[in-house]
Design an enzyme around this catalytic site. Sequence first.
Site, PDB file in Angstrom:
ATOM      1  CG  HIS A  30      -1.769   1.191   1.408  1.00  0.00           C
ATOM      2  ND1 HIS A  30      -3.115   1.207   1.103  1.00  0.00           N
ATOM      3  CD2 HIS A  30      -1.486   2.442   1.862  1.00  0.00           C
ATOM      4  CE1 HIS A  30      -3.617   2.405   1.342  1.00  0.00           C
ATOM      5  NE2 HIS A  30      -2.641   3.175   1.825  1.00  0.00           N
ATOM      6  CD  GLU A  31       1.731   3.870   3.593  1.00  0.00           C
ATOM      7  OE1 GLU A  31       2.106   4.876   2.948  1.00  0.00           O
ATOM      8  OE2 GLU A  31       0.669   3.843   4.238  1.00  0.00           O
TER       9      GLU A  31
ATOM     10  CG  HIS B 152       0.510   6.415  -0.720  1.00  0.00           C
ATOM     11  ND1 HIS B 152      -0.453   7.202  -1.303  1.00  0.00           N
ATOM     12  CD2 HIS B 152      -0.105   5.778   0.321  1.00  0.00           C
ATOM     13  CE1 HIS B 152      -1.605   7.049  -0.658  1.00  0.00           C
ATOM     14  NE2 HIS B 152      -1.419   6.197   0.325  1.00  0.00           N
TER      15      HIS B 152
END
Length: 706
Positions: free
Chosen positions: A491-492, A495
């Site tokens: 997920h990170e 980003h």
Amino acid sequence: MWKLTRRLQPHINPNRWVIRNFRSGESGDATGLYGFDHLKTAKGFQRFVADAIERSSELVSYISGMPSSPEIIKAMDEISDTVCCVVDSAELCRQTHPDREFVEEANKAAIEMNDYLHHLNTNHTLYAAVKKAEQDSNLLTKEASRTAHHLRMDFERGGIHLDSDKLDKVNSLTTNIFQLCREFSENIADDPGHVDIFPASRIPRHMHHLLNPIYRSTERGQRGATRAMHKSKQKGFRINTDQRTLSSILQWTSDEEVRKIVYIQGNSVPHANHGVLEKLIAARHELAQIMGCNSYAHFMVEPNLAKSPKVVTSFLQELSKTVKSKADEEYIAIRNFKREKCGNKSAELEPWDETYYTSMMKSSVNDVDTAVVASYFSLPQCIEGLKLLVESLFGATFHTIPLAPGESWHPDVLKLSLHHPDEGDLGYFYLDLYSRKDKYSGCASFAIRGGRKISETEYQLPILALVCNFSRARDSSVVKLNHSEVEVLFHEFGHALHSLLSRTDYQHFSGTRVALDLAEMPSNLFEYYAWDYRLLKRFARHYSTGEIIPEKLLNSLQGARNMFAATELQRQVFYALIDQMLFGEQPETARDVSHLVAELKRQHTSWNHVEGTHWHIRFSHLLNYGAGYYSYLYAKCFASTIWQSICEEDPLSLSTGTLLREKFFKHGGAKDPAELLTDLAGKEIISIHGQGIIPATTGLLNELRL
């Protein structure tokens, strides 16, 4: 006016661009923190701030002379870059640096730069220059014109267009809101609550090392003529009911009374936040009204895809109706399981039962042992998985870059570049992945510097830090992640890629600086890769035997994930509705916030509200995502559609990666968000609802079998 964000920015061809203002450390020469020479010592933050203000002031003077519109926008963006670089570096330092002197100086720097930002945001000369540039849009590139428009809107959202009395009030409210948010967060940290449990045997043994032992005296009578009383000490545990400990107790403790006590205490503190939240709601509402909006929700939603709270609420209520039947079925299944396990056919299901029994059901039905799963996900292998992913999708690789003396803030930190064989380095990122005392407790991608075009031959590459909190096991030197942590890592990383792969002319739009209800899409999209066996079989190997993770085990994990999908989606809808209602239009007379939250829970979830609990007083998303929590659900819907239409058939192909990069990532926020989505996945990904846009929900609902 200027967007300061925890998420970061952009990439480029070395034959066309010169990389600027970054010391890679390869020479071994000493530098400062994050490669900035100013930050060789903690006191260097003072010079860092002073130089940023000096350079920005020079640019303000230049803009005051009303140069050409393209030059105005370029100079405004350089001010933004200069200021954000200091603020973002200070924020990362505050959250991760182990040296208190560095943290304290970073705090001072942040305060001083925020004061200077206020000065910039109320500068009428800059505002006039931006309006001039916007009116000369025919002289600007499409991105420059969009930048001018957004800068003007940002100025006005700060109240610069108001009369002096109203502007003073807006500034006062803004300061008050900032202080209330900080107070809310500090109360959560300072007052996590606690309960004392005796005897120690009521707590699972594997959790004992996480808790604080306590003792109490007990008296026992002895048989005999004198019946003497003997004192002894009984061991128990003091359990702090912070969110992390609370979750563990609720998952692993078989004693229902312990779960109940801990749940009630953990969801009843900190009491001081009742008053703080009421003041925050009132201050935000007053601010919105001065700005001409009916509510703070309107003020926050208007710049985004949704455009109005009415659109958001309609979207959420429709989802709530859709998911209710399946969520009720899941509730009944959990209740029946509890009755079977406790041997009481009339036992009722309570909120403190959910985590315990759903975890047990997932393990029993799907044969999932979290320790076995973690053995296939050592942290080094997970990093290898990220490397494989970027190589397959984008033809890029990670290059380890030696850290120069003074550049790092902890021995655990690594530094990498994302490197393309034809384009050179696309950007740089630090990895700070292990938990430690006083470090930021979550996981996030922190900006250090954004990407921007400096000239026709120069491009400033982005720098960021990927920060996580993975724990080292006490009995092993190998750091192993449970699958939810693997999902968080991916997920990170989504980003981070959004920042590293964007190539905007202006840092104002670089990377994740997009509409709020689009910002979480890339991170949600990359979570899918943490579940795709076509990638996992290439890196998920047993830490000691090297065995590839069995597909059967992954199927069991997926089965466990999907067992209570409706319940989890219902919970997210409930959270988003709380956020909208609290910051929506306010009634004439004061309302009981706790009563409102309880009613929303009864209406939109299958679970009871426990009287005397006030879960919302430590829901920190009300601070950073005030009236914007719905954006997580928008992102899930967008990501699901994109995965199914673009990625699922061939998720690791270069053609898939090229499409993602060219149609989405490289544009950052420089294109209209609706245009970005439809260019990538077709018109079906969104629908028009009144003045706003809502995501298609079909993909997500089909995926969750709802």
